[in-house]
Design a protein around this motif. Structure first.
Motif, PDB file in Angstrom:
ATOM      1  N   GLN A 189       0.822  -1.205   0.000  1.00  0.00           N
ATOM      2  CA  GLN A 189       0.000   0.000   0.000  1.00  0.00           C
ATOM      3  C   GLN A 189       0.860   1.262   0.000  1.00  0.00           C
ATOM      4  N   ALA A 190       2.044   1.179   0.616  1.00  0.00           N
ATOM      5  CA  ALA A 190       2.936   2.338   0.669  1.00  0.00           C
ATOM      6  C   ALA A 190       3.810   2.465  -0.576  1.00  0.00           C
ATOM      7  N   GLU A 191       3.702   1.502  -1.485  1.00  0.00           N
ATOM      8  CA  GLU A 191       4.479   1.502  -2.731  1.00  0.00           C
ATOM      9  C   GLU A 191       5.979   1.567  -2.452  1.00  0.00           C
ATOM     10  N   THR A 192       6.428   0.737  -1.503  1.00  0.00           N
ATOM     11  CA  THR A 192       7.846   0.686  -1.179  1.00  0.00           C
ATOM     12  C   THR A 192       8.606  -0.114  -2.248  1.00  0.00           C
ATOM     13  N   ASP A 193       9.935  -0.128  -2.084  1.00  0.00           N
ATOM     14  CA  ASP A 193      10.770  -0.856  -3.033  1.00  0.00           C
ATOM     15  C   ASP A 193      10.674  -2.369  -2.873  1.00  0.00           C
ATOM     16  N   ARG A 194       9.991  -2.848  -1.840  1.00  0.00           N
ATOM     17  CA  ARG A 194       9.940  -4.294  -1.609  1.00  0.00           C
ATOM     18  C   ARG A 194       9.399  -5.024  -2.833  1.00  0.00           C
ATOM     19  N   PHE A 195       8.405  -4.453  -3.497  1.00  0.00           N
ATOM     20  CA  PHE A 195       7.767  -5.136  -4.626  1.00  0.00           C
ATOM     21  C   PHE A 195       8.178  -4.582  -5.975  1.00  0.00           C
ATOM     22  N   GLY A 196       8.807  -3.411  -6.001  1.00  0.00           N
ATOM     23  CA  GLY A 196       9.182  -2.804  -7.273  1.00  0.00           C
ATOM     24  C   GLY A 196       7.962  -2.325  -8.043  1.00  0.00           C
ATOM     25  N   ARG A 197       8.180  -2.092  -9.345  1.00  0.00           N
ATOM     26  CA  ARG A 197       7.105  -1.578 -10.198  1.00  0.00           C
ATOM     27  C   ARG A 197       7.055  -2.345 -11.509  1.00  0.00           C
ATOM     28  N   VAL A 198       5.855  -2.463 -12.048  1.00  0.00           N
ATOM     29  CA  VAL A 198       5.648  -3.051 -13.368  1.00  0.00           C
ATOM     30  C   VAL A 198       5.633  -1.923 -14.386  1.00  0.00           C
ATOM     31  N   GLU A 199       6.522  -1.997 -15.366  1.00  0.00           N
ATOM     32  CA  GLU A 199       6.556  -1.000 -16.435  1.00  0.00           C
ATOM     33  C   GLU A 199       5.802  -1.528 -17.647  1.00  0.00           C
ATOM     34  N   GLY A 200       5.014  -0.658 -18.273  1.00  0.00           N
ATOM     35  CA  GLY A 200       4.357  -1.016 -19.521  1.00  0.00           C
ATOM     36  C   GLY A 200       2.906  -1.411 -19.405  1.00  0.00           C
ATOM     37  N   TYR A 201       2.379  -1.511 -18.176  1.00  0.00           N
ATOM     38  CA  TYR A 201       0.958  -1.822 -18.008  1.00  0.00           C
ATOM     39  C   TYR A 201       0.160  -0.527 -18.036  1.00  0.00           C
ATOM     40  N   ASP A 202      -0.912  -0.504 -18.807  1.00  0.00           N
ATOM     41  CA  ASP A 202      -1.725   0.692 -18.968  1.00  0.00           C
ATOM     42  C   ASP A 202      -2.856   0.672 -17.942  1.00  0.00           C
ATOM     43  N   GLY A 203      -2.578   1.179 -16.756  1.00  0.00           N
ATOM     44  CA  GLY A 203      -3.599   1.200 -15.713  1.00  0.00           C
ATOM     45  C   GLY A 203      -2.965   1.257 -14.341  1.00  0.00           C
ATOM     46  N   ASP A 204      -3.829   1.265 -13.322  1.00  0.00           N
ATOM     47  CA  ASP A 204      -3.376   1.379 -11.940  1.00  0.00           C
ATOM     48  C   ASP A 204      -3.084   0.007 -11.343  1.00  0.00           C
ATOM     49  N   ARG A 205      -2.368   0.002 -10.244  1.00  0.00           N
ATOM     50  CA  ARG A 205      -2.120  -1.213  -9.492  1.00  0.00           C
ATOM     51  C   ARG A 205      -3.397  -1.665  -8.778  1.00  0.00           C
ATOM     52  N   LEU A 206      -3.446  -2.947  -8.411  1.00  0.00           N
ATOM     53  CA  LEU A 206      -4.537  -3.438  -7.586  1.00  0.00           C
ATOM     54  C   LEU A 206      -4.283  -3.049  -6.127  1.00  0.00           C
ATOM     55  N   PRO A 207      -5.222  -2.402  -5.478  1.00  0.00           N
ATOM     56  CA  PRO A 207      -5.049  -2.140  -4.046  1.00  0.00           C
ATOM     57  C   PRO A 207      -5.288  -3.420  -3.249  1.00  0.00           C
ATOM     58  N   ALA A 208      -4.655  -3.528  -2.104  1.00  0.00           N
ATOM     59  CA  ALA A 208      -4.868  -4.692  -1.252  1.00  0.00           C
ATOM     60  C   ALA A 208      -6.232  -4.607  -0.584  1.00  0.00           C
ATOM     61  N   PRO A 209      -6.906  -5.738  -0.406  1.00  0.00           N
ATOM     62  CA  PRO A 209      -8.155  -5.726   0.370  1.00  0.00           C
ATOM     63  C   PRO A 209      -7.886  -5.350   1.820  1.00  0.00           C
ATOM     64  N   GLU A 210      -8.949  -5.037   2.531  1.00  0.00           N
ATOM     65  CA  GLU A 210      -8.823  -4.782   3.957  1.00  0.00           C
ATOM     66  C   GLU A 210      -8.520  -6.087   4.686  1.00  0.00           C
ATOM     67  N   LEU A 211      -7.685  -5.995   5.692  1.00  0.00           N
ATOM     68  CA  LEU A 211      -7.396  -7.165   6.506  1.00  0.00           C
ATOM     69  C   LEU A 211      -8.613  -7.539   7.345  1.00  0.00           C
ATOM     70  N   PRO A 212      -8.756  -8.818   7.664  1.00  0.00           N
ATOM     71  CA  PRO A 212      -9.861  -9.221   8.535  1.00  0.00           C
ATOM     72  C   PRO A 212      -9.658  -8.679   9.948  1.00  0.00           C
ATOM     73  N   ASN A 213     -10.738  -8.655  10.712  1.00  0.00           N
ATOM     74  CA  ASN A 213     -10.653  -8.170  12.081  1.00  0.00           C
ATOM     75  C   ASN A 213     -10.055  -9.201  13.031  1.00  0.00           C
ATOM     76  N   ALA A 214      -9.943 -10.428  12.561  1.00  0.00           N
ATOM     77  CA  ALA A 214      -9.386 -11.496  13.382  1.00  0.00           C
ATOM     78  C   ALA A 214      -7.971 -11.815  12.923  1.00  0.00           C
TER      79      ALA A 214
END
Length: 326
Positions: free
Chosen positions: A290-315
């Motif tokens: 969610q913070a767009e850190t370097d841990r995952f890097g970036r995909v170049e060449g895709y025309d669109g936004d990244r998928l946001p992560a779902p909300e974590l469960p309460n448990a």
């Protein structure tokens, strides 16, 4: 492929079928899962489920198609992250464009293996190409063992040669079967192969008695060691056998995917596209994405936004492991 279920922590999973079976063949039925959006691509998921989380290190199996992309919309999975696993893409028909944060730009085509290692973190996108009319295949995940789950991101491509058999054919994309070995690197011993069985024929294949095996039916009227399996079902065979016999009772060629590996002894935590060992592993990975850190890097060449992560469960997300072998 991303696990884009709205509530990925909840696994309302299929059970066993009511049909006849051998005492040592367990039948896993699929559940339908929409992969997001009003024109959602639907897949049939046989792993994971409550009855069985893993077969060897295989921990995720989605089976989709044949889908006419003119009506079903095809595949368009925006950049999304993975940790602690390898993804295995295998097509029967169609073509998918793959891009990842390692810089890989490749195509998934029928009979060709694309294996991506997430390890500490990677992200990728998958889009069916304009040339695709029918999309049909499987998407599989492999859990990485503890000592390698933070390994560096990687990507491998392999085109296995067809191996003629008495009554059919095999394409061995991982491991060894029928005298053919794949050069693709994995972190635990694995078997992955597409099998075709001629009408009225049977295949008896030598396998490792240390492995448990799963046979996913794409098409055909087949039995595994005498147990009938319907299309989209997965038959599970516990360790201890040195052969498996697949028989095609139908009038058309049967197609199947055979998976195997030694039982995976570690407990894993699975949530969304992440595999860890604790709830905290998942929380840290989600925060980094969610913070767009370097841990995952970036995909170049895709025309669109990244998928946001779902909300974590309460448990607290709890580890999963297989029930004892039957």
């Amino acid at each position: 492929m991303s696990n884009t279920e709205a509530r990925p922590v909840e696994m309302e999973c299929g059970g066993q079928t009511d049909g006849p079976s051998s005492p040592d063949i367990e039948i896993l039925t699929p559940r339908d899962v929409p992969l997001g959006g009003p024109r959602a691509m639907r897949v049939r998921r046989t792993l994971p489920q409550r009855a069985r989380t893993l077969i060897g290190a295989w921990c995720f199996a989605d089976h989709y198609g044949p889908d006419d992309v003119a009506t079903a919309g095809g595949m368009d999975v925006a950049p999304h992250p993975h940790i602690g696993l390898q993804t295995v893409s295998w097509l029967f028909s169609g073509e998918i464009e793959h891009r990842d944060s390692l810089g890989s730009h490749a195509f998934v085509r029928p009979g060709e293996l694309n294996l991506m290692t997430g390890g500490h973190g990677i992200c990728h996108s998958e889009v069916s190409t304009p040339a695709t009319t029918i999309l049909h295949g499987v998407q599989l995940w492999v859990a990485l063992p503890e000592e390698h789950r933070d390994t560096a991101r990687d990507f491998q491509h392999h085109v296995p040669v067809p191996v003629p058999l008495d009554g059919g054919e095999a394409r061995v994309f991982l491991g060894t079967l029928a005298g053919e070995s794949s050069p693709v690197r994995t972190f635990t011993p694995l078997l992955g192969a597409e099998l075709t069985v001629n009408p009225g024929a049977g295949l008896t294949l030598a396998v490792s008695p240390d492995f448990e095996h799963g046979l996913l039916v794409d098409s055909g009227d087949v039995t595994l060691d005498g147990t009938a399996l319907k299309p989209a079902e997965l038959g599970y065979a516990a360790p201890g056998r040195d052969t498996v016999t697949v028989t095609n009772h139908g009038q058309d060629t049967a197609r199947l995917v055979l998976l195997g590996g030694p039982p995976f002894q570690e407990e894993i935590v699975m949530w969304w596209n992440f595999i860890g060992r604790s709830h905290e592993d998942i929380v840290r990975a989600r925060e980094a994405w969610q913070a767009e850190t370097d841990r995952f890097g970036r995909v170049e060449g895709y025309d669109g936004d990244r998928l946001p992560a779902p909300e974590l469960p309460n448990a607290t997300i709890r580890p999963r492991k297989n029930p004892g072998a039957r």
